[in-house]
Design a protein around this motif. Structure first.
Motif, PDB file in Angstrom:
ATOM      1  N   PRO A 122      29.617  10.413 141.492  1.00 38.84           N
ATOM      2  CA  PRO A 122      30.962  10.992 141.536  1.00 38.84           C
ATOM      3  C   PRO A 122      31.797  10.544 140.340  1.00 38.84           C
ATOM      4  CG  PRO A 122      30.331  10.181 143.701  1.00 38.84           C
ATOM      5  CD  PRO A 122      29.256   9.743 142.759  1.00 38.84           C
ATOM      6  N   GLN A 123      32.601  11.439 139.828  1.00 38.92           N
ATOM      7  CA  GLN A 123      33.366  11.182 138.606  1.00 38.92           C
ATOM      8  C   GLN A 123      34.190   9.903 138.689  1.00 38.92           C
ATOM      9  OE1 GLN A 123      33.875  11.521 135.113  1.00 38.92           O
ATOM     10  NE2 GLN A 123      33.734  13.710 135.572  1.00 38.92           N
ATOM     11  N   GLU A 124      34.842   9.679 139.826  1.00 41.90           N
ATOM     12  CA  GLU A 124      35.722   8.517 139.944  1.00 41.90           C
ATOM     13  C   GLU A 124      34.961   7.199 140.030  1.00 41.90           C
ATOM     14  OE1 GLU A 124      34.903  10.101 144.098  1.00 41.90           O
ATOM     15  OE2 GLU A 124      35.353  10.910 142.108  1.00 41.90           O
ATOM     16  N   CYS A 125      33.649   7.255 140.250  1.00 45.71           N
ATOM     17  CA  CYS A 125      32.836   6.036 140.381  1.00 45.71           C
ATOM     18  C   CYS A 125      32.004   5.733 139.143  1.00 45.71           C
ATOM     19  CB  CYS A 125      31.899   6.161 141.586  1.00 45.71           C
ATOM     20  SG  CYS A 125      32.727   6.356 143.166  1.00 45.71           S
ATOM     21  N   ARG A 126      32.054   6.600 138.150  1.00 49.72           N
ATOM     22  CA  ARG A 126      31.109   6.482 137.039  1.00 49.72           C
ATOM     23  C   ARG A 126      31.311   5.229 136.194  1.00 49.72           C
ATOM     24  NH1 ARG A 126      30.532  12.804 134.929  1.00 49.72           N
ATOM     25  NH2 ARG A 126      29.559  13.566 136.857  1.00 49.72           N
ATOM     26  N   ALA A 127      32.550   4.879 135.900  1.00 51.17           N
ATOM     27  CA  ALA A 127      32.781   3.678 135.092  1.00 51.17           C
ATOM     28  C   ALA A 127      32.298   2.436 135.820  1.00 51.17           C
ATOM     29  CB  ALA A 127      34.270   3.550 134.755  1.00 51.17           C
ATOM     30  N   GLY A 128      32.566   2.348 137.123  1.00 54.30           N
ATOM     31  CA  GLY A 128      32.090   1.207 137.910  1.00 54.30           C
ATOM     32  C   GLY A 128      30.584   1.188 138.013  1.00 54.30           C
ATOM     33  N   TRP A 129      29.994   2.376 138.187  1.00 57.70           N
ATOM     34  CA  TRP A 129      28.526   2.474 138.255  1.00 57.70           C
ATOM     35  C   TRP A 129      27.894   1.998 136.946  1.00 57.70           C
ATOM     36  CZ3 TRP A 129      24.961   5.283 135.398  1.00 57.70           C
ATOM     37  CH2 TRP A 129      23.675   5.354 135.934  1.00 57.70           C
ATOM     38  N   LEU A 130      28.447   2.432 135.827  1.00 59.69           N
ATOM     39  CA  LEU A 130      27.904   2.032 134.525  1.00 59.69           C
ATOM     40  C   LEU A 130      28.063   0.532 134.304  1.00 59.69           C
ATOM     41  CD1 LEU A 130      26.665   2.862 131.825  1.00 59.69           C
ATOM     42  CD2 LEU A 130      28.973   3.359 130.988  1.00 59.69           C
TER      43      LEU A 130
ATOM     44  N   ALA B  68      35.609  10.293 132.949  1.00 57.99           N
ATOM     45  CA  ALA B  68      36.969  10.818 133.008  1.00 57.99           C
ATOM     46  C   ALA B  68      37.660  10.249 134.245  1.00 57.99           C
ATOM     47  CB  ALA B  68      36.958  12.350 133.056  1.00 57.99           C
ATOM     48  N   PRO B  69      38.819   9.599 134.063  1.00 54.31           N
ATOM     49  CA  PRO B  69      39.515   9.364 132.796  1.00 54.31           C
ATOM     50  C   PRO B  69      38.786   8.341 131.938  1.00 54.31           C
ATOM     51  CG  PRO B  69      40.579   8.166 134.563  1.00 54.31           C
ATOM     52  CD  PRO B  69      39.524   9.016 135.211  1.00 54.31           C
ATOM     53  N   PRO B  70      39.093   8.298 130.632  1.00 53.72           N
ATOM     54  CA  PRO B  70      38.422   7.329 129.754  1.00 53.72           C
ATOM     55  C   PRO B  70      38.670   5.902 130.217  1.00 53.72           C
ATOM     56  CG  PRO B  70      39.627   8.982 128.482  1.00 53.72           C
ATOM     57  CD  PRO B  70      40.050   9.157 129.912  1.00 53.72           C
ATOM     58  N   PRO B  71      37.727   4.990 129.985  1.00 51.10           N
ATOM     59  CA  PRO B  71      37.925   3.583 130.361  1.00 51.10           C
ATOM     60  C   PRO B  71      39.112   2.972 129.630  1.00 51.10           C
ATOM     61  CG  PRO B  71      35.621   4.021 129.804  1.00 51.10           C
ATOM     62  CD  PRO B  71      36.401   5.216 129.393  1.00 51.10           C
ATOM     63  N   SER B  72      39.665   1.929 130.196  1.00 53.75           N
ATOM     64  CA  SER B  72      40.806   1.242 129.592  1.00 53.75           C
ATOM     65  C   SER B  72      40.368   0.513 128.320  1.00 53.75           C
ATOM     66  CB  SER B  72      41.392   0.241 130.586  1.00 53.75           C
ATOM     67  OG  SER B  72      40.481  -0.834 130.788  1.00 53.75           O
ATOM     68  N   PRO B  73      41.327   0.115 127.473  1.00 58.03           N
ATOM     69  CA  PRO B  73      40.976  -0.631 126.259  1.00 58.03           C
ATOM     70  C   PRO B  73      40.230  -1.933 126.543  1.00 58.03           C
ATOM     71  CG  PRO B  73      43.222   0.193 126.109  1.00 58.03           C
ATOM     72  CD  PRO B  73      42.758   0.472 127.504  1.00 58.03           C
ATOM     73  N   VAL B  74      40.445  -2.503 127.738  1.00 59.99           N
ATOM     74  CA  VAL B  74      39.719  -3.724 128.103  1.00 59.99           C
ATOM     75  C   VAL B  74      38.302  -3.398 128.554  1.00 59.99           C
ATOM     76  CG1 VAL B  74      39.654  -5.679 129.695  1.00 59.99           C
ATOM     77  CG2 VAL B  74      41.842  -4.930 128.729  1.00 59.99           C
ATOM     78  N   ALA B  75      38.141  -2.321 129.334  1.00 60.58           N
ATOM     79  CA  ALA B  75      36.828  -1.977 129.882  1.00 60.58           C
ATOM     80  C   ALA B  75      35.898  -1.382 128.836  1.00 60.58           C
ATOM     81  CB  ALA B  75      36.998  -0.997 131.046  1.00 60.58           C
ATOM     82  N   SER B  76      36.435  -0.648 127.880  1.00 66.46           N
ATOM     83  CA  SER B  76      35.582   0.048 126.902  1.00 66.46           C
ATOM     84  C   SER B  76      34.649  -0.887 126.134  1.00 66.46           C
ATOM     85  CB  SER B  76      36.452   0.842 125.920  1.00 66.46           C
ATOM     86  OG  SER B  76      37.097   1.899 126.577  1.00 66.46           O
ATOM     87  N   PRO B  77      35.137  -2.019 125.579  1.00 62.79           N
ATOM     88  CA  PRO B  77      34.211  -2.922 124.869  1.00 62.79           C
ATOM     89  C   PRO B  77      33.138  -3.505 125.774  1.00 62.79           C
ATOM     90  CG  PRO B  77      36.482  -3.407 124.287  1.00 62.79           C
ATOM     91  CD  PRO B  77      36.523  -2.473 125.452  1.00 62.79           C
ATOM     92  N   LEU B  78      33.485  -3.781 127.038  1.00 64.02           N
ATOM     93  CA  LEU B  78      32.501  -4.326 127.972  1.00 64.02           C
ATOM     94  C   LEU B  78      31.401  -3.310 128.250  1.00 64.02           C
ATOM     95  CD1 LEU B  78      34.869  -6.100 130.540  1.00 64.02           C
ATOM     96  CD2 LEU B  78      33.481  -7.165 128.748  1.00 64.02           C
TER      97      LEU B  78
END
Length: 234
Positions: free
Chosen positions: A122-130, A91-101
């Motif tokens: 931390p929530q704000e770091c999760r997309a980068g961590w993944l 949260a927030p959901p990944p962008s349309p560009v990041a989601s496929p990656l």
């Protein structure tokens, strides 16, 4: 990107298991008669572990892409459920560009690690961590494949203990990930899977007994946890 370096560091345990398995794939695919460019292309585009060995065998036997690709897609149909399971933690959901990656990088091991550890990030770091976790695993797979392609002529001279040890790398990786996730949390699933597999092994082939164990483990986990969740509901 926030969290990327931490995700990259978390991928080291996966990378340690992926490299020798990918190396083995590179050697096996070249020995099956595939070209080095095609072997690398399979790892770059398919990136699906056991399915790559199957695809290499199908292509080497003359099956062609028309038959090989649907077979591999069917074998990996379980990955459809990985994305939604991980997305609810972002949260927030990944962008349309990041989601496929992010979706492309969700292998079995990356998914297992993410589900075990993403809530500690931390929530704000999760997309980068993944993303870092996925990149580290993917880089190790490509590097292993490249080394397998380059070292194919040396495989016959490897000590027998080394060749046998490489066959145990992936199971050892899964066991390490299970220990990291916590045995107590998955005790019902483990017990159900063990009983289901052992009970059906005398009557079924090993791979069918394993499927029976998977179904039994999932059923046991649901039966153990659903009543508790129902009891917690207001």
């Amino acid at each position: 990107m926030r969290g990327f370096a931490r995700g990259l560091a978390a991928s080291l345990s996966i990378a340690a298991g992926y490299f020798p398995v990918a190396l083995s794939f590179g050697v096996t695919a070249i020995e099956a008669g595939l070209s080095p460019a095609l072997v690398m292309l399979i790892s770059v585009a398919v990136y699906a572990g056991a399915s790559q060995f199957l695809m290499a065998s199908l292509l080497a036997s003359g099956a062609g892409f028309a038959a090989s690709v649907p077979t591999v897609l069917l074998m990996n149909a379980r990955h459809i459920f990985y994305g939604p399971a991980v997305a609810r933690h972002l949260a927030p959901p990944p962008s349309p560009v990041a989601s496929p990656l992010l979706a492309f990088g969700l292998t079995d091991e990356v998914f297992a690690t993410a589900m075990a550890r993403i809530d500690r990030t931390p929530q704000e770091c999760r997309a980068g961590w993944l993303f870092g976790l996925s990149c580290g695993a993917y880089a190790a797979w490509l590097a292993g494949t490249a080394c397998g392609v380059l070292l194919v002529g040396e495989a016959d001279s490897w000590p027998s203990w080394l060749r046998e040890a490489m066959q145990f790398v992936l199971p050892a990786l899964f066991f390490a990930l299970l220990l990291e996730a916590g045995l107590r949390r998955w005790s019902a699933a483990l017990a159900g899977a063990a009983v289901g597999t052992v009970a059906t092994l005398p009557w079924l082939a090993a791979h069918h007994a394993l499927l029976a164990g998977i179904v039994a483990g999932a059923t046991a986990h649901a039966a153990w946890h659903l009543p508790r969740r129902a009891g917690d509901a207001p």
